[in-house]
Design a protein around this motif. Sequence first.
Motif, mmCIF file in Angstrom:
data_model
loop_
_atom_site.group_PDB
_atom_site.id
_atom_site.type_symbol
_atom_site.label_atom_id
_atom_site.label_comp_id
_atom_site.label_asym_id
_atom_site.label_seq_id
_atom_site.Cartn_x
_atom_site.Cartn_y
_atom_site.Cartn_z
ATOM 1 N N MET A 1 72.239 95.775 32.205
ATOM 2 C CA MET A 1 72.042 96.928 32.952
ATOM 3 C C MET A 1 71.631 96.438 34.336
ATOM 4 O O MET A 1 72.361 97.041 35.456
ATOM 5 N N ARG A 2 70.871 95.448 34.637
ATOM 6 C CA ARG A 2 70.498 95.111 36.109
ATOM 7 C C ARG A 2 71.617 94.335 36.196
ATOM 8 O O ARG A 2 71.457 94.243 37.906
ATOM 9 N N LEU A 3 72.145 93.408 35.654
ATOM 10 C CA LEU A 3 73.550 92.618 36.511
ATOM 11 C C LEU A 3 74.620 93.924 36.916
ATOM 12 O O LEU A 3 75.039 93.641 37.993
ATOM 13 N N GLN A 4 74.812 94.901 36.030
ATOM 14 C CA GLN A 4 75.828 95.679 36.631
ATOM 15 C C GLN A 4 75.477 96.541 37.907
ATOM 16 O O GLN A 4 76.350 96.950 38.836
ATOM 17 N N ALA A 5 73.836 96.916 37.895
ATOM 18 C CA ALA A 5 73.325 97.422 39.164
ATOM 19 C C ALA A 5 73.268 96.586 40.237
ATOM 20 O O ALA A 5 72.869 96.863 41.559
ATOM 21 N N GLY A 6 73.494 95.217 40.262
ATOM 22 C CA GLY A 6 73.534 94.157 41.279
ATOM 23 C C GLY A 6 71.847 93.686 41.569
ATOM 24 O O GLY A 6 71.566 93.117 42.584
ATOM 25 N N SER A 7 71.075 94.271 40.874
ATOM 26 C CA SER A 7 69.524 93.961 41.035
ATOM 27 C C SER A 7 69.353 92.474 40.593
ATOM 28 O O SER A 7 68.420 91.891 41.111
ATOM 29 N N ILE A 8 69.995 91.824 39.727
ATOM 30 C CA ILE A 8 70.019 90.476 39.140
ATOM 31 C C ILE A 8 71.228 89.815 39.649
ATOM 32 O O ILE A 8 72.376 90.383 39.349
ATOM 33 N N ASP A 9 71.134 88.610 40.419
ATOM 34 C CA ASP A 9 72.325 87.982 41.091
ATOM 35 C C ASP A 9 72.465 86.805 39.813
ATOM 36 O O ASP A 9 71.446 85.968 39.833
ATOM 37 N N GLU A 10 73.559 86.796 39.303
ATOM 38 C CA GLU A 10 73.780 85.742 38.431
ATOM 39 C C GLU A 10 73.793 84.320 39.027
ATOM 40 O O GLU A 10 73.263 83.522 38.252
ATOM 41 N N GLU A 11 74.034 84.093 40.367
ATOM 42 C CA GLU A 11 73.941 82.604 40.868
ATOM 43 C C GLU A 11 72.678 82.613 41.197
ATOM 44 O O GLU A 11 71.921 81.470 40.723
ATOM 45 N N LYS A 12 71.789 83.393 41.796
ATOM 46 C CA LYS A 12 70.632 83.160 42.484
ATOM 47 C C LYS A 12 69.511 83.127 41.306
ATOM 48 O O LYS A 12 68.712 82.398 41.438
ATOM 49 N N ASP A 13 69.760 83.794 40.560
ATOM 50 C CA ASP A 13 68.528 83.918 39.058
ATOM 51 C C ASP A 13 69.301 83.228 38.240
ATOM 52 O O ASP A 13 68.726 83.673 36.904
ATOM 53 N N ARG A 14 69.893 82.508 38.129
ATOM 54 C CA ARG A 14 70.691 81.620 36.974
ATOM 55 C C ARG A 14 69.651 80.999 35.995
ATOM 56 O O ARG A 14 69.691 81.115 34.666
ATOM 57 N N GLU A 15 68.549 80.597 36.696
ATOM 58 C CA GLU A 15 67.550 79.579 35.737
ATOM 59 C C GLU A 15 66.798 80.855 34.961
ATOM 60 O O GLU A 15 66.473 80.484 33.746
ATOM 61 N N GLN A 16 66.421 81.911 35.459
ATOM 62 C CA GLN A 16 65.713 82.992 34.777
ATOM 63 C C GLN A 16 66.674 83.631 33.717
ATOM 64 O O GLN A 16 66.197 83.850 32.555
ATOM 65 N N LEU A 17 67.884 83.625 34.117
ATOM 66 C CA LEU A 17 68.924 84.150 32.801
ATOM 67 C C LEU A 17 69.141 83.345 31.882
ATOM 68 O O LEU A 17 69.105 83.786 30.492
ATOM 69 N N GLU A 18 69.022 81.808 32.038
ATOM 70 C CA GLU A 18 69.316 80.798 31.110
ATOM 71 C C GLU A 18 67.934 81.062 30.097
ATOM 72 O O GLU A 18 68.182 80.913 28.877
ATOM 73 N N ASN A 19 66.833 80.978 30.840
ATOM 74 C CA ASN A 19 65.513 81.263 29.993
ATOM 75 C C ASN A 19 65.682 82.511 29.096
ATOM 76 O O ASN A 19 64.997 82.281 28.007
ATOM 77 N N ALA A 20 66.077 83.493 29.697
ATOM 78 C CA ALA A 20 66.087 84.839 28.920
ATOM 79 C C ALA A 20 66.972 84.615 27.822
ATOM 80 O O ALA A 20 66.759 85.059 26.542
ATOM 81 N N LYS A 21 68.097 83.975 27.887
ATOM 82 C CA LYS A 21 69.172 84.028 26.883
ATOM 83 C C LYS A 21 68.437 83.029 25.801
ATOM 84 O O LYS A 21 68.711 83.173 24.597
ATOM 85 N N ASP A 22 67.830 82.138 25.904
ATOM 86 C CA ASP A 22 67.230 80.975 25.117
ATOM 87 C C ASP A 22 66.100 81.635 24.583
ATOM 88 O O ASP A 22 65.617 81.046 23.458
ATOM 89 N N THR A 23 65.434 82.724 24.979
ATOM 90 C CA THR A 23 64.059 83.005 24.386
ATOM 91 C C THR A 23 64.031 84.533 24.028
ATOM 92 O O THR A 23 63.022 85.076 23.368
ATOM 93 N N ALA A 24 65.238 85.307 24.055
ATOM 94 C CA ALA A 24 65.211 86.643 23.920
ATOM 95 C C ALA A 24 64.958 86.959 22.288
ATOM 96 O O ALA A 24 64.053 88.055 22.092
ATOM 97 N N GLU A 25 65.175 86.130 21.394
ATOM 98 C CA GLU A 25 64.741 86.407 20.010
ATOM 99 C C GLU A 25 63.399 85.700 19.550
ATOM 100 O O GLU A 25 63.037 86.050 18.489
ATOM 101 N N TRP A 26 62.610 85.209 20.332
ATOM 102 C CA TRP A 26 61.375 84.763 19.995
ATOM 103 C C TRP A 26 60.336 85.946 19.809
ATOM 104 O O TRP A 26 60.465 86.900 20.173
#
Length: 357
Positions: free
Chosen positions: A312-337
């Motif tokens: 939802m935040r990517l679609q709204a433009g509040s998360i930037d795929e390039e600028k926030d790449r590190e945080q997105l990768e961390n979220a992808k890796d830890t979402a199931e923890w």
Amino acid sequence: MQPRALLLDAATFSFKKRPTYPQGHHCWLPAATLVNYLSSLPAQPQSRRDFTLRYGLLNPLDPRQDSDIMSSSNETRTKPAIARDFVRMLVLETDEQHPDDHQERGSFGDVFDSLFKKAGHEHDPPLGVETVIRFVAEDKGGSVPSMEEMDDVHTILITGSMYDAHGDAPWILKLVEFIQILWQKRPDIRFSGVCFGHQILCRALGGKIDSTPDSKWELAHTPIKLTPIGARLFNNPKNGTIHLHQMHQDHVVYPPSSSTTHLLPEQNDRDIHVWGASETTEVQGVYIRGRLFTTQGHLGFDEDMVHRQIEMRLQAGSIDEEKDREQLENAKDTAEWQHDGVVVMMMMMICYTPMLA
């Protein structure tokens, strides 16, 4: 003989009288704390607010059973307790769920209702929670409640949101004013908030809210280092750390204090505590004895909710795929923890009554 302590099993939402070692997290709570809490619960009020829509008794273990009713209305809804004695909790919803999450788990208020009822269902005797759900984002059809609607409310919980808690949208300013008036006129009501709710409560009580340094996102599974008061509250953790899912780019810069508001007398400053901090967010939660318990982290997020909230935040433009790449990768890796949302929820519940120092 009364047990010295009770074990909260976060995997099964139950209290046990001896140590067990389930899969997942657990923590110790003093038996006296729970006994005092249960004995302090108010008797069931005789009156019923006529502004609510009341259902029949619901199975607290099935949050989806009334999804056909809750999927189409922003009106105030009440989900009854199943115990004779109960706390009436008003959940102020400040945004809408992702459509898929809404279909599976209901609104944010329904998620909290399910979490609290699951915990209370396993108590002996049962701990009842009646949840009144009110959608308050007025630009999406909600409405901030009035003081007249607070007669039978014991506790208030304010949910997370994609809105900025430091923003000046008319309904946000109205919500801040509502909190301030209620804080003064109803000292018996306990306040709690999650993410946006944490921030808006701190704002109303004189704290400062702003974007994180460099507008850095804090996403998904995050370690929170407990302060001395936090370690005491959670009676805990081996390494003084708990973990919660995060979903925010704003934070509380400094917490409420008597120096920033007339709502908190100077003599009460010693009762205002920050209970945890993370690498990005120094104020992960605020505890005011007998009045307030907040958390920046989320209590009911699961893997799907984390991914969908990010979407939802990517679609709204509040998360930037390039600028926030590190945080997105961390979220992808830890979402199931696994996380400690249930443990924090139980502490929130207990702090609805002023028993902990």
